[in-house]
Motif scaffolding. Sequence first.
Motif, PDB file in Angstrom:
ATOM      1  N   LYS A   3      -6.196  -0.337 -13.263  1.00 32.84           N
ATOM      2  CA  LYS A   3      -5.438   0.427 -12.534  1.00 32.84           C
ATOM      3  C   LYS A   3      -4.786   1.605 -12.811  1.00 32.84           C
ATOM      4  O   LYS A   3      -4.810   2.706 -12.483  1.00 32.84           O
ATOM      5  N   SER A   4      -4.163   1.295 -14.143  1.00 32.37           N
ATOM      6  CA  SER A   4      -3.624   2.682 -14.755  1.00 32.37           C
ATOM      7  C   SER A   4      -4.692   3.343 -15.321  1.00 32.37           C
ATOM      8  O   SER A   4      -4.323   4.573 -15.247  1.00 32.37           O
ATOM      9  N   ALA A   5      -5.543   2.868 -15.756  1.00 33.80           N
ATOM     10  CA  ALA A   5      -6.855   3.770 -16.243  1.00 33.80           C
ATOM     11  C   ALA A   5      -7.361   4.799 -15.147  1.00 33.80           C
ATOM     12  O   ALA A   5      -7.553   5.945 -15.132  1.00 33.80           O
ATOM     13  N   ARG A   6      -7.366   4.053 -13.708  1.00 30.11           N
ATOM     14  CA  ARG A   6      -8.009   4.928 -12.887  1.00 30.11           C
ATOM     15  C   ARG A   6      -7.006   5.895 -12.413  1.00 30.11           C
ATOM     16  O   ARG A   6      -7.280   6.973 -12.126  1.00 30.11           O
ATOM     17  N   ILE A   7      -5.422   5.567 -12.359  1.00 35.88           N
ATOM     18  CA  ILE A   7      -4.689   6.517 -12.305  1.00 35.88           C
ATOM     19  C   ILE A   7      -4.426   7.550 -13.282  1.00 35.88           C
ATOM     20  O   ILE A   7      -4.642   9.007 -12.879  1.00 35.88           O
ATOM     21  N   LYS A   8      -4.757   7.358 -14.411  1.00 37.25           N
ATOM     22  CA  LYS A   8      -4.853   8.339 -15.480  1.00 37.25           C
ATOM     23  C   LYS A   8      -6.026   9.299 -15.250  1.00 37.25           C
ATOM     24  O   LYS A   8      -6.027  10.524 -15.350  1.00 37.25           O
ATOM     25  N   LEU A   9      -7.471   8.703 -14.888  1.00 34.76           N
ATOM     26  CA  LEU A   9      -8.507   9.626 -14.691  1.00 34.76           C
ATOM     27  C   LEU A   9      -8.231  10.506 -13.602  1.00 34.76           C
ATOM     28  O   LEU A   9      -8.673  11.726 -13.493  1.00 34.76           O
ATOM     29  N   THR A  10      -7.486   9.929 -12.449  1.00 29.83           N
ATOM     30  CA  THR A  10      -7.368  10.579 -11.210  1.00 29.83           C
ATOM     31  C   THR A  10      -6.405  11.927 -11.631  1.00 29.83           C
ATOM     32  O   THR A  10      -6.658  12.885 -11.467  1.00 29.83           O
ATOM     33  N   ALA A  11      -5.275  11.607 -12.621  1.00 31.09           N
ATOM     34  CA  ALA A  11      -4.398  12.806 -13.109  1.00 31.09           C
ATOM     35  C   ALA A  11      -5.423  13.905 -13.741  1.00 31.09           C
ATOM     36  O   ALA A  11      -5.100  14.975 -13.604  1.00 31.09           O
ATOM     37  N   TRP A  12      -6.464  13.196 -14.369  1.00 32.33           N
ATOM     38  CA  TRP A  12      -7.228  14.099 -15.309  1.00 32.33           C
ATOM     39  C   TRP A  12      -8.056  15.110 -14.290  1.00 32.33           C
ATOM     40  O   TRP A  12      -8.005  16.493 -14.540  1.00 32.33           O
ATOM     41  N   TYR A  13      -8.396  14.466 -13.417  1.00 27.35           N
ATOM     42  CA  TYR A  13      -9.595  15.152 -12.507  1.00 27.35           C
ATOM     43  C   TYR A  13      -8.457  16.199 -11.622  1.00 27.35           C
ATOM     44  O   TYR A  13      -9.187  17.340 -11.453  1.00 27.35           O
ATOM     45  N   VAL A  14      -7.417  15.884 -11.317  1.00 27.30           N
ATOM     46  CA  VAL A  14      -6.719  16.630 -10.694  1.00 27.30           C
ATOM     47  C   VAL A  14      -6.148  17.774 -11.350  1.00 27.30           C
ATOM     48  O   VAL A  14      -6.097  19.220 -10.765  1.00 27.30           O
ATOM     49  N   ALA A  15      -5.697  17.595 -12.637  1.00 32.63           N
ATOM     50  CA  ALA A  15      -5.322  18.673 -13.483  1.00 32.63           C
ATOM     51  C   ALA A  15      -6.471  19.596 -13.813  1.00 32.63           C
ATOM     52  O   ALA A  15      -6.099  20.828 -13.614  1.00 32.63           O
ATOM     53  N   ILE A  16      -7.808  19.206 -13.894  1.00 34.28           N
ATOM     54  CA  ILE A  16      -8.851  20.033 -13.920  1.00 34.28           C
ATOM     55  C   ILE A  16      -8.992  21.038 -12.526  1.00 34.28           C
ATOM     56  O   ILE A  16      -9.061  22.254 -12.685  1.00 34.28           O
ATOM     57  N   ILE A  17      -8.721  20.351 -11.430  1.00 36.39           N
ATOM     58  CA  ILE A  17      -8.975  21.020 -10.207  1.00 36.39           C
ATOM     59  C   ILE A  17      -7.919  22.134 -10.142  1.00 36.39           C
ATOM     60  O   ILE A  17      -8.068  23.207  -9.576  1.00 36.39           O
ATOM     61  N   ILE A  18      -6.618  21.954 -10.494  1.00 34.08           N
ATOM     62  CA  ILE A  18      -5.590  22.743 -10.292  1.00 34.08           C
ATOM     63  C   ILE A  18      -5.682  24.209 -11.372  1.00 34.08           C
ATOM     64  O   ILE A  18      -5.743  25.010 -10.853  1.00 34.08           O
ATOM     65  N   VAL A  19      -6.435  23.636 -12.678  1.00 36.60           N
ATOM     66  CA  VAL A  19      -6.791  24.888 -13.344  1.00 36.60           C
ATOM     67  C   VAL A  19      -7.780  25.665 -12.778  1.00 36.60           C
ATOM     68  O   VAL A  19      -7.495  26.835 -12.792  1.00 36.60           O
ATOM     69  N   ILE A  20      -8.941  24.988 -12.340  1.00 35.30           N
ATOM     70  CA  ILE A  20      -9.841  25.774 -11.403  1.00 35.30           C
ATOM     71  C   ILE A  20      -9.132  26.844 -10.448  1.00 35.30           C
ATOM     72  O   ILE A  20      -9.508  27.761 -10.143  1.00 35.30           O
ATOM     73  N   SER A  21      -8.347  25.931  -9.654  1.00 28.85           N
ATOM     74  CA  SER A  21      -7.833  26.442  -8.416  1.00 28.85           C
ATOM     75  C   SER A  21      -7.055  27.654  -8.943  1.00 28.85           C
ATOM     76  O   SER A  21      -7.084  28.923  -8.446  1.00 28.85           O
ATOM     77  N   LEU A  22      -6.312  27.754 -10.099  1.00 30.89           N
ATOM     78  CA  LEU A  22      -5.522  28.688 -10.395  1.00 30.89           C
ATOM     79  C   LEU A  22      -6.321  29.920 -10.812  1.00 30.89           C
ATOM     80  O   LEU A  22      -5.965  31.023 -10.539  1.00 30.89           O
ATOM     81  N   ILE A  23      -7.373  29.486 -11.709  1.00 32.48           N
ATOM     82  CA  ILE A  23      -8.360  30.464 -12.041  1.00 32.48           C
ATOM     83  C   ILE A  23      -8.965  31.453 -10.992  1.00 32.48           C
ATOM     84  O   ILE A  23      -9.000  32.525 -11.067  1.00 32.48           O
ATOM     85  N   LEU A  24      -9.293  30.687  -9.959  1.00 35.51           N
ATOM     86  CA  LEU A  24      -9.844  31.374  -8.863  1.00 35.51           C
ATOM     87  C   LEU A  24      -8.663  32.069  -8.131  1.00 35.51           C
ATOM     88  O   LEU A  24      -8.867  33.146  -7.453  1.00 35.51           O
ATOM     89  N   SER A  25      -7.557  31.565  -7.910  1.00 33.52           N
ATOM     90  CA  SER A  25      -6.587  32.150  -6.969  1.00 33.52           C
ATOM     91  C   SER A  25      -5.881  33.402  -7.556  1.00 33.52           C
ATOM     92  O   SER A  25      -5.557  34.440  -6.910  1.00 33.52           O
ATOM     93  N   LEU A  26      -5.700  33.346  -8.785  1.00 35.80           N
ATOM     94  CA  LEU A  26      -5.127  34.685  -9.353  1.00 35.80           C
ATOM     95  C   LEU A  26      -5.813  36.053  -9.262  1.00 35.80           C
ATOM     96  O   LEU A  26      -5.401  36.718  -8.809  1.00 35.80           O
ATOM     97  N   PRO A  27      -7.191  35.844  -9.642  1.00 36.69           N
ATOM     98  CA  PRO A  27      -7.881  37.231  -9.142  1.00 36.69           C
ATOM     99  C   PRO A  27      -8.039  37.510  -7.607  1.00 36.69           C
ATOM    100  O   PRO A  27      -7.934  38.651  -7.351  1.00 36.69           O
ATOM    101  N   ALA A  28      -7.954  36.300  -6.730  1.00 34.86           N
ATOM    102  CA  ALA A  28      -7.980  36.608  -5.521  1.00 34.86           C
ATOM    103  C   ALA A  28      -6.827  37.293  -5.183  1.00 34.86           C
ATOM    104  O   ALA A  28      -6.690  38.170  -4.186  1.00 34.86           O
ATOM    105  N   TYR A  29      -5.680  36.799  -5.552  1.00 39.72           N
ATOM    106  CA  TYR A  29      -4.193  37.483  -5.182  1.00 39.72           C
ATOM    107  C   TYR A  29      -4.440  38.708  -5.628  1.00 39.72           C
ATOM    108  O   TYR A  29      -4.071  40.166  -4.994  1.00 39.72           O
ATOM    109  N   ARG A  30      -4.955  39.292  -7.056  1.00 41.43           N
ATOM    110  CA  ARG A  30      -4.929  40.601  -7.449  1.00 41.43           C
ATOM    111  C   ARG A  30      -5.822  41.578  -6.763  1.00 41.43           C
ATOM    112  O   ARG A  30      -5.483  42.549  -6.281  1.00 41.43           O
TER     113      ARG A  30
END
Length: 334
Positions: A3-30
């Motif tokens: 259960k805890s491994a699943r939550i940790k892995l989920t957190a990693w996946y979400v962190a990766i998606i946040i980074v990608i999303s920010l990388i795409l959002s900042l130029p879009a805003y600019r």
Amino acid sequence: MFKSARIKLTAWYVAIIIVISLILSLPAYRITVLELERRVRREVQTPNTVFDLRPMPFNSFTQIDKQVIKEIKEKVAVQLLLINLCIVTGSAFIAYFLAGKTLAPIEEMMEDQKRFTADASHELRTPLTAIKTEIEVSLRDKKLDLSTAKKLLTSNLEEVNKMQTLSNYLLTLSRYEIQSTGLSKDKVNLKEVIKMAVKKVKILAQNKKIEIVEDLDPLFINGNFPNLTELFTILLDNAIKYSNKNSQIEVSVKKSGNYAKIEVRDYGIGIKAADLPYIFNRFYRTDSSRNKTKTDGYGLGLAIAKSIVETYQGKIEVKSVVSRGSTFKVSLPV
Ligand code: ADP
């Protein structure tokens, strides 16, 4: 733990998606802000600066333009933030689901390993308990004479032999399951392999007056002679163990397409359809082999046979009818 491994892995996946999303959002805003400034400039500037795409100094706009640009900038920022929040929330659910899928085979493997360790310990505990009890009872016996002591030692030796057989099986199994890729392979004649396996079980067959009929084509595969011999010794040994006296066993080697097809057929007790899916599992023994015929074994032979076949990317199948007999078919790539 999972259960805890699943939550940790989920957190990693979400962190990766946040980074990608920010990388795409900042130029879009600019880009949006630049486009906005360009449009406003087109309306307020002289025609010769309309095609100038460089960012415009903010102080060149009127007070009203500045106010409009600021409001639109804020709106764009809020909208991008909302989109990012939606993406992160949605991706959290998907990530949790994917983390479950990623960990499922590992969890299954660990469960399997746990079951295996528990079964192995249980099988080892039985003879150990027998030895311990016998020794304790004998030590309490003040009139223990030499012949009783010898009987005790003989019985202990039997149990030790059982443990030795079991530990040999366990070692063999782990060798094939863990080091399957490290086996040296050579050009091997399957006819010779089967002949060697038949030689190994000959005495057992003779004891039960069982005739082994061979129909062997010389067929070469890239393999390891000792482990192939072990594979067919297991199948022949089972065929003898689960056959009645004065019966017959047939073994054949034939080529079919790119495969060598080896069949071991007996006319013994057969296997119930309900047991067939499980007989290759470690420590699985059918009720008839435990109770009725009371044959020795630990339910590891076919698990070893399957592991060997898998090292060749081959296939092992069984067809069986209760009281009529069983046929084990092995396909190995030529
Ligand atoms: P064991 O040491 O019990 O023979 P195996 O892994 O070799 O272990 O076989 C698993 C079970 O499959 C056996 O206990 C037996 O019930 C069944 N089995 C295997 N081979 C045969 C056969 N040729 N005929 C009938 N039953 C068989």
